[in-house]
Structures are given as structure tokens and as C-alpha cells.
Motif scaffolding. Sequence first.
Motif, PDB file in Angstrom:
ATOM      1  N   LYS A 138     -38.240   8.254  65.745  1.00  0.00           N
ATOM      2  CA  LYS A 138     -37.770   7.867  64.405  1.00  0.00           C
ATOM      3  C   LYS A 138     -36.256   8.011  64.282  1.00  0.00           C
ATOM      4  O   LYS A 138     -35.660   7.480  63.361  1.00  0.00           O
ATOM      5  N   ASN A 139     -35.651   8.767  65.183  1.00  0.00           N
ATOM      6  CA  ASN A 139     -34.241   9.109  65.060  1.00  0.00           C
ATOM      7  C   ASN A 139     -33.379   8.201  65.949  1.00  0.00           C
ATOM      8  O   ASN A 139     -33.394   8.328  67.165  1.00  0.00           O
ATOM      9  N   PRO A 140     -32.626   7.245  65.341  1.00  0.00           N
ATOM     10  CA  PRO A 140     -31.895   6.276  66.158  1.00  0.00           C
ATOM     11  C   PRO A 140     -30.867   6.900  67.100  1.00  0.00           C
ATOM     12  O   PRO A 140     -30.681   6.422  68.223  1.00  0.00           O
ATOM     13  N   GLU A 141     -30.184   7.959  66.632  1.00  0.00           N
ATOM     14  CA  GLU A 141     -29.178   8.579  67.511  1.00  0.00           C
ATOM     15  C   GLU A 141     -29.831   9.157  68.758  1.00  0.00           C
ATOM     16  O   GLU A 141     -29.307   9.062  69.861  1.00  0.00           O
ATOM     17  N   ARG A 142     -30.990   9.756  68.534  1.00  0.00           N
ATOM     18  CA  ARG A 142     -31.741  10.356  69.632  1.00  0.00           C
ATOM     19  C   ARG A 142     -32.193   9.275  70.619  1.00  0.00           C
ATOM     20  O   ARG A 142     -32.111   9.455  71.834  1.00  0.00           O
ATOM     21  N   GLU A 151     -42.582  11.627  68.956  1.00  0.00           N
ATOM     22  CA  GLU A 151     -42.262  11.930  67.553  1.00  0.00           C
ATOM     23  C   GLU A 151     -40.759  11.840  67.269  1.00  0.00           C
ATOM     24  O   GLU A 151     -40.346  11.747  66.133  1.00  0.00           O
ATOM     25  N   GLU A 152     -39.932  11.820  68.337  1.00  0.00           N
ATOM     26  CA  GLU A 152     -38.479  11.722  68.129  1.00  0.00           C
ATOM     27  C   GLU A 152     -38.006  10.270  68.023  1.00  0.00           C
ATOM     28  O   GLU A 152     -36.817  10.023  67.842  1.00  0.00           O
ATOM     29  N   ALA A 182     -31.964   0.977  69.769  1.00  0.00           N
ATOM     30  CA  ALA A 182     -31.977   1.754  68.522  1.00  0.00           C
ATOM     31  C   ALA A 182     -31.903   0.839  67.303  1.00  0.00           C
ATOM     32  O   ALA A 182     -32.588   1.065  66.300  1.00  0.00           O
ATOM     33  N   GLU A 195     -27.341   0.716  58.234  1.00  0.00           N
ATOM     34  CA  GLU A 195     -26.163   1.583  58.252  1.00  0.00           C
ATOM     35  C   GLU A 195     -25.010   0.885  58.976  1.00  0.00           C
ATOM     36  O   GLU A 195     -23.874   0.866  58.495  1.00  0.00           O
ATOM     37  N   LYS A 199     -33.228   1.480  59.327  1.00  0.00           N
ATOM     38  CA  LYS A 199     -32.223   2.349  58.718  1.00  0.00           C
ATOM     39  C   LYS A 199     -30.890   2.252  59.473  1.00  0.00           C
ATOM     40  O   LYS A 199     -29.826   2.094  58.884  1.00  0.00           O
ATOM     41  N   PHE A 200     -30.979   2.296  60.792  1.00  0.00           N
ATOM     42  CA  PHE A 200     -29.770   2.252  61.635  1.00  0.00           C
ATOM     43  C   PHE A 200     -29.083   0.891  61.536  1.00  0.00           C
ATOM     44  O   PHE A 200     -27.859   0.789  61.466  1.00  0.00           O
ATOM     45  N   SER A 252     -35.028   0.727  64.520  1.00  0.00           N
ATOM     46  CA  SER A 252     -34.803   1.410  63.242  1.00  0.00           C
ATOM     47  C   SER A 252     -34.083   0.508  62.256  1.00  0.00           C
ATOM     48  O   SER A 252     -32.935   0.124  62.466  1.00  0.00           O
TER      49      SER A 252
END
Lengths: 254, 542
Positions: free
Chosen positions: B464-468, B461-462, B390, B400, B396-397, B394
Motif C-alpha cells: 500500500k505504501n508507494p515509497e516502500r 501488506e507493505e 509505484a 500527489e 494516491k501517489f 497507487s
Amino acid sequence: MKDLTFKLRNKPRFPLDCHMIKPESFIGRSAEEIMDSSVMDGRNKWKIGDYFDVYGDISDSIEKIKNQRIVLEGDLSMMNRVGERMSGGEIIIKGNYGSRLGEFMHHGRIEVIGDAGSYIGTSMSGGEIIIKGRAGDYIGCARIGERKGMDKGKIIIEGDVGTEVGYGLTGGEIFIKGNVHSFVGCYMGCGKITLNGIKYPRIGNGMKGGKIYVENSNFRAPFNFKRVEIKDDFTIYVGDYSVNGKGRIFIMEG
Amino acid sequence: MKILIKNARVYDPINKINGDEMDILIEDGVFVDKFTNSNGIYEIDCKGRILMQTGIDIHSHIAGGTVNVGRLMRPEDKTIVWNRNGDIRSGSGFSVPSTFLTGYEYALLGYSFVNQPITPPLTAKHTHEELQDIPLIDKTALLLLGNNFNVASFISNGEREKLMDYVSWMLNATKTYGIKAVNPGGFLSWLWKMERISVHERIPKFDIKPSDIIKALEEVSNNLSLPHPFHVHLNYLGYPGNYEVTLESLKIPKKRMHVAHIQFNSYDGNDWNSFSSSADKVMKEINKNKKISIDIGQVTLDNTTTMTADSPFEQYLYKLTGMKWSSRDIELECGAGIVPYIYSKSRSVNSIQWAIGLEIALLSKDLDRLCLTTDHPNAGPFIRYPRIIAWLMSKKFRDETARNIKLPEKKTILFSIDREFSIYEISQITRKSSADILGLKSTGIRSAGRADIAKYDIREEELKNPERIERAFSNAEYTIIRGEIVVKEKKVVSSKKGVTFYSKREIIDESIEKEIETFFRKRYSVGISNYIVEYPNIMEVK
């Protein structure tokens, strides 16, 4: 609100892992649901209902948890881990209890009307534990393998206890009214231990800070502590000198 | 067993499949184009979810003496507990899990192969016993020779043929797969009170330098044509300012060398206060130098247990932290040390170490020479791989996390790197590169190849979401090893035994056997017959 009662029907053959017995884990559930949930006896899975009759009122929200009282009845000497990480409410144990009580608890109150085993209040950070009878070893000490013991809160034991009370204590208070065996307050950093009788002279090994009160004039301080002054009926010793500690032992004047 | 997997989105860098929607057919442990008949087909509908080959871990301490001492030393580490459930055995442990839990957790991550990188020859028996106990996954073990007395004296006497025969004999006796050196010469000089040794310093009592050991063992590894290149843990590991030694060591090999956990060797600064990252300098050299392959050794900021055959560094770490310490001396062969260590989010050194690992991965230009590892459990436990994925996928992650830890902006270049890995690149660094470097000759998801696949509960498509990403990769929905389902609907359903592979090599001059026998009688505490490993389930690699 009536007490939520767990009445022991069959004594288990092996130690019963009861870490789920604490007020917050039963919120909004019925007594039947609790009896149907699983519990580990040694390596086998059983239901709580196989061992206990459960009845009484159960709080329906986390706000009401401070009014929740759990009562355990019977010979509970095969049970362990009751009240682990407990965060409120009250547990009353009527009968002799096994080991590991109130580990990591941070709020609430536990009372044992009877004797208890070892590991009482290890690494706890709040709340209160009262034991009316005797207790085993490692009271308020660090959890096995860790270095820091009990942090906050209070433990009162009215009977005799075993070895290593308050090992690695970093805060909180321990009162022992009966006799204590060896190695009280080893590697203690902060906090307070009050003792009545001691069977063995080695206390405060590697003590860096904190206070140990000995309300017994027959006791002689260990040699790695240095006598500093007499104040309010207590002789004060500072140590442990072998680790440049600033812990204090207060011994009552005869 | 016949398995049909429908509508899977396949990522397979070995066959250059990048997200094609495919149906996959498995029969009798291999991929097939067509079933022989249509009876008893188990059907899995992926509905566009991601499917990859199973992962391969190139460097993970999962068995052996050090791991076992780590388990004994850390009762407080048992925060993860698995209860027994039918055929699935119980287990516990976070950074040093028990053998069965190790197998189950790897299967849940979608991994099927692990390389255990240190096997001191004397503890090879123990290592193999533990490896046999680890279910589901296949394993290899590497032979530790960097500080061996015999190896050092053969090199200093210039007896290259003898050295080659000795290594062949050792490989056959200990049933190991390749050669590893940990801090070459470091332990030998530590015995004579030298705290650390650089590559071009002289080792006391032997007329050689660590660079000679690296050169000789790399040559032996090439001459024996072992499937895995010479695997090395470099000198000065873990000390601030060690990147110069690293750069010098990287110039030594003639053909191929695998450098383990390079993160620990990419430090700049004079002491812990001026500690900073030099990942850019190290990666510049590695991108140029095609002889070198690396794995990361990413710090995951957890409470973990460090264990290595680099005893001098473990002593240093013990002095630094004051935690409990165990040091072992394995007669005439090497040493080992174990110290628990907490990578703290509020300590700037640990935060910089975290950033260095990511910088190394992100600055790499040739992903075929880079593998994803945490040097389990030295920099973090292997169950954190999904989080690293992750972080790599990402920005972003990453930012963060960097905000929540004590990361000084001037000491790293992580903030200036915008690169984000694609899922294809992730499968490259967790599957293809490790398989290539280990010499596994994996054919990927292709007809007649061995059916090892993992299906994750995540759509394209998921991503993009690091938690996912972290959640999906921590728990594979299906893991199929050798055509058998071992993880079914996110639960482990099998405790089948895996296989351990080893390399067998011919001894040219048989007089070495007599010499070893005399040596054993003179110097060792065990007899030669108790030293040789003979167990079932250990297969020669062809």
C-alpha cells in the motif's frame, strides 16, 4: 577553535579524488576517524591517513560550521575536487593546488596561497574563492557539458590565468589581476568580469548580457561589438552583434 | 550450485501463481522438485517476501552507435558513479550508462533479459561488441529495415520473394533477432526535404507509401516465422495531433505487430499550445485489435538523452529546444539522431506526456499485450521502472505527483481513472507479456524451467505504501540468473557474461548473395567480408 589541518605526507602518483574535504562532511567525527576514511587515488582505494596527517578541532554541529576552518598543507598539485558542493566554513590551501576547486559551492570561502589548476569555481552559486598565484583554464565556467556557468559569488585571482574565463557565466563576479589568455566571457548572460591585461583580442563571443571591464587602455574591442558612449573614463561597447546580444565591454580610456 | 528458497510469496502469471507461499529448489540452473543430495545447499529464508521471475525489457536502447554517441555527447550526465570493487567493474552515467553499469543496474532491478531495438545493419558489429560487454543479462538485437534503400526498391518493384531472401541474408549476416522499422519511409523522404510523412503519403523517388513498407515487412516477418513479431516505431511520432495517423497505422497489419512506445503516438491537439491526451481513443482501438501489442514508453520527468533512428524528429526536437544535436547518416540504410532533453515538471506539455503513459497502462484491458518500458533513455532511464510501478499501483501517489507538476486537469483523463494495479498485474506487464511477445517460451517458476528469479525486500501488506514499493523494486535483495546468484543481499556480486540470441533463416534463392555482393562493391564504403558479424557468445535461437 583550532584549525583542522591536513598535512600532506606522501605525494600521490595519480590525481586524488578529495570531494569529501569540506567542512560539513566532518561534523562530529574525530581526527582518527577521518584518517581512517577512504579516498580514491586513480582507480585504487586508499585511506586519507595514507596521505595526510590530520589534527585539529572539528565542529560538532551544522550550526557551528561557519567557524570551521580547514587548512591543507604541502604540495597539493595532485589533488582535485576539494570543496565540491561546499555550504559553509573556510578552506585554506597552503601550496600549489591541482584542478576542480569549489565546484557547485554555494557558501563559504576558499583561499589558495599558491598556484591552482583548471576548473576553479565551475557552476558555483555563492561564496568566495581567492587564489594568490596563477590559475589554469575555465575559471567560473559551466561544468563540462553544461550550458550555464557560475551563478553567484566571487572569484579573485591575483596572477595570470589561461583561456575561457567565465564561459556561460550567468551571474557573480570574477576579478583577474594578472594577464588573461583568449576567449573571456564567451556565451555570458549576466554577471561581471574585471580584467587587467589581455594577451589575445577575442573576448565576449556570443555574449548576450553582463559586463566585462578591461582596465587596460591598450586593448581594442573585438569587431562584433559596437562602440556606444564614453562614461566615467570608460569607453563602452555593446554586443555580441552576431547574436543580438546586449552585453557590454568597458575599456579604460588612455 | 544448489539453492533452497524458503517461505517465498510467489507471483508468477505464466503458471497463474498469485501470491502462494512456496519453497523453491534450484539445482544446476533449473528449478527442481527434489535435490539429488543434501550437500552444499545455499539457503535463503524469504519470510514471506515477494519473489518473481526476473524481468524482461522489450525495448531499451542499451548498446550501439547512437548510445555511444550519447555517452560522448553528455559528459554532464555522469551523475551516477560506481567505483571498482573486486570483480565488479567501475562505471558511470544516468541516462546513458556505460556497458558494465547497464548490466549491473538491470540485475539490481531484478531483470535478466533486454531487447535492444535498433541495430542499423552497418553498425551491427559495434552493437554486438557492446552487447558482449554488458554483463549478467541476456540480450537480443532487432534489425532496422524501415528506411533501407534495397527494401524500398524491392517493395516498389513488387519482388516479395527477393525481399524475403534479402531479409534472411541480413538476419544471418548481422546476427539479429527480428525486424524493426523506425518511422517507415520517414528518413527516405527527409532526404528529399520532406519533414514528415503520414502512412498514406507517397515517398519521393520510390513509388510506395509507408503503409506498403509496414505491410511488406510485417508479411516477411510472419512468413519467416520470426519469434518476435514485426516491431515498429510509427510515423508522426512526437508531433501533436498524431493519434489519427496512429489509428490508421494500427489497421494495416494482417497478423501481428508490436508498436513501440505508444505514448509518443497518442497526442491530440493542433500545436504545442492545444496539446492534449488522446490515450482513450488509441487504447479503445488497441483493446479491440488483437493483432497489436504495445509497450508504454512512460515519461519519468528526468533530464535524459533522446536517441532514435528517426532523424527527422530529432532535427525537429533540436530546433524546438536549441540543445546540442548529433545526426548520423548510415549509408543507404537509415539515419540516427541524438538530442538531450529535459522533461520538466514545470512544463505542461511534459506533464501531459507523463499522464498519457499512465493512462495507456491503466486503460488497457488485455495486459498480455502491454509491456512496461520507458523507451530507455528516450522517455526516461530504465532505473525509474520502480517509480512507474509505484505510480501504477497507487492512485494516491499518482495524484500527489500530479499536484506537484504542471498538469492541466482538462487535458487528460488521468484523474478520473481509479484503477490500481495489483502486484500480479505488475508481474504480468514486466515479465509474462514481454516474454510472450519476444517469443522466449519462458516456462515460469515450474519444475525444469530455467532458474531466473528475483526476490524483493517487500511483504504483501507493505504494497500500500508507494515509497516502500519504489525502494524495494529499485534494489532486488537477490537476483538469480541461470541458477547463479548475481545479486546477493542487495549487492552485485558477479560480472558473468550473458548471451546474445539471434534468428537464423534459410535463403531460398541463392542468387541474392551475388546480387548483394555486386551491390556492396558498387555502393557501400565497406567490403562484404567486413560487414558480416562473427563473434563468440552469440547463439542461434531454436
